[in-house]
Design an enzyme around this catalytic site. Sequence first.
Site, PDB file in Angstrom:
ATOM      1  N   HIS A 161       0.847  -1.181   0.000  1.00 24.46           N
ATOM      2  CA  HIS A 161       0.000   0.000   0.000  1.00 24.46           C
ATOM      3  C   HIS A 161       0.888   1.239   0.000  1.00 24.46           C
ATOM      4  CE1 HIS A 161      -3.861  -1.952   1.810  1.00 24.46           C
ATOM      5  NE2 HIS A 161      -3.212  -2.807   1.046  1.00 24.46           N
ATOM      6  N   CYS A 215      -6.549   2.058   5.486  1.00 27.24           N
ATOM      7  CA  CYS A 215      -7.178   0.846   6.005  1.00 27.24           C
ATOM      8  C   CYS A 215      -6.595   0.552   7.394  1.00 27.24           C
ATOM      9  CB  CYS A 215      -6.922  -0.327   5.058  1.00 27.24           C
ATOM     10  SG  CYS A 215      -5.188  -0.853   4.995  1.00 27.24           S
ATOM     11  N   CYS A 275      -2.726  -0.031   7.415  1.00 29.99           N
ATOM     12  CA  CYS A 275      -1.941   1.193   7.227  1.00 29.99           C
ATOM     13  C   CYS A 275      -2.075   2.132   8.412  1.00 29.99           C
ATOM     14  CB  CYS A 275      -2.350   1.872   5.928  1.00 29.99           C
ATOM     15  SG  CYS A 275      -1.875   0.911   4.469  1.00 29.99           S
ATOM     16  N   GLU A 334       0.887   3.873   1.797  1.00 27.95           N
ATOM     17  CA  GLU A 334       1.324   4.312   3.122  1.00 27.95           C
ATOM     18  C   GLU A 334       2.481   3.460   3.642  1.00 27.95           C
ATOM     19  OE1 GLU A 334      -3.294   4.594   3.150  1.00 27.95           O
ATOM     20  OE2 GLU A 334      -1.752   3.388   2.180  1.00 27.95           O
TER      21      GLU A 334
END
Length: 153
Positions: free
Chosen positions: A49, A79, A82, A51
């Site tokens: 992801h 999410c 993260c 992040e």
Amino acid sequence: MDYMKLALDEAKKAYLKGEVPIGAIIVKDGEVIAKSHNMKETLKSAIAHAEILAIEEASRVLGDWRLSGAEMYVTLEPCSMCASAIAQSRISKLYIGTFNRDMGSCGTILNIFDYDIFNTYVEVKWCYNSECSDLMSNFFENRRRKVISKGER
């Protein structure tokens, strides 16, 4: 400097690669120390992801996993994975471009930062940006059109 625009630039890179268009920027002392975008499909990794990748880059740049005093700008609400990584890395401020109605873990579905398990405080700033939400909407509209045009259901 408009850091959310830089995060959007990263999200657009993801979009062009066929990745879900999310971008993240990490700033420390007024300097961009990391930037990334979603790379799940490219890297074939569930944890790639924007992040997480930005946190890893910032940690390499600073030579420390503690990112105290750093700020993250992300185009979509993180999410739970993260959000937890943001807290674990000690990022001080999180600026969010738009809501994540499916998996948002900074207030939309749940708020990871409400729990006292991290021994840290992350200040969350919602800076709703229509360009962030429009980019996500366009991506998924185009994806649906491609599936329908192929006759897939």
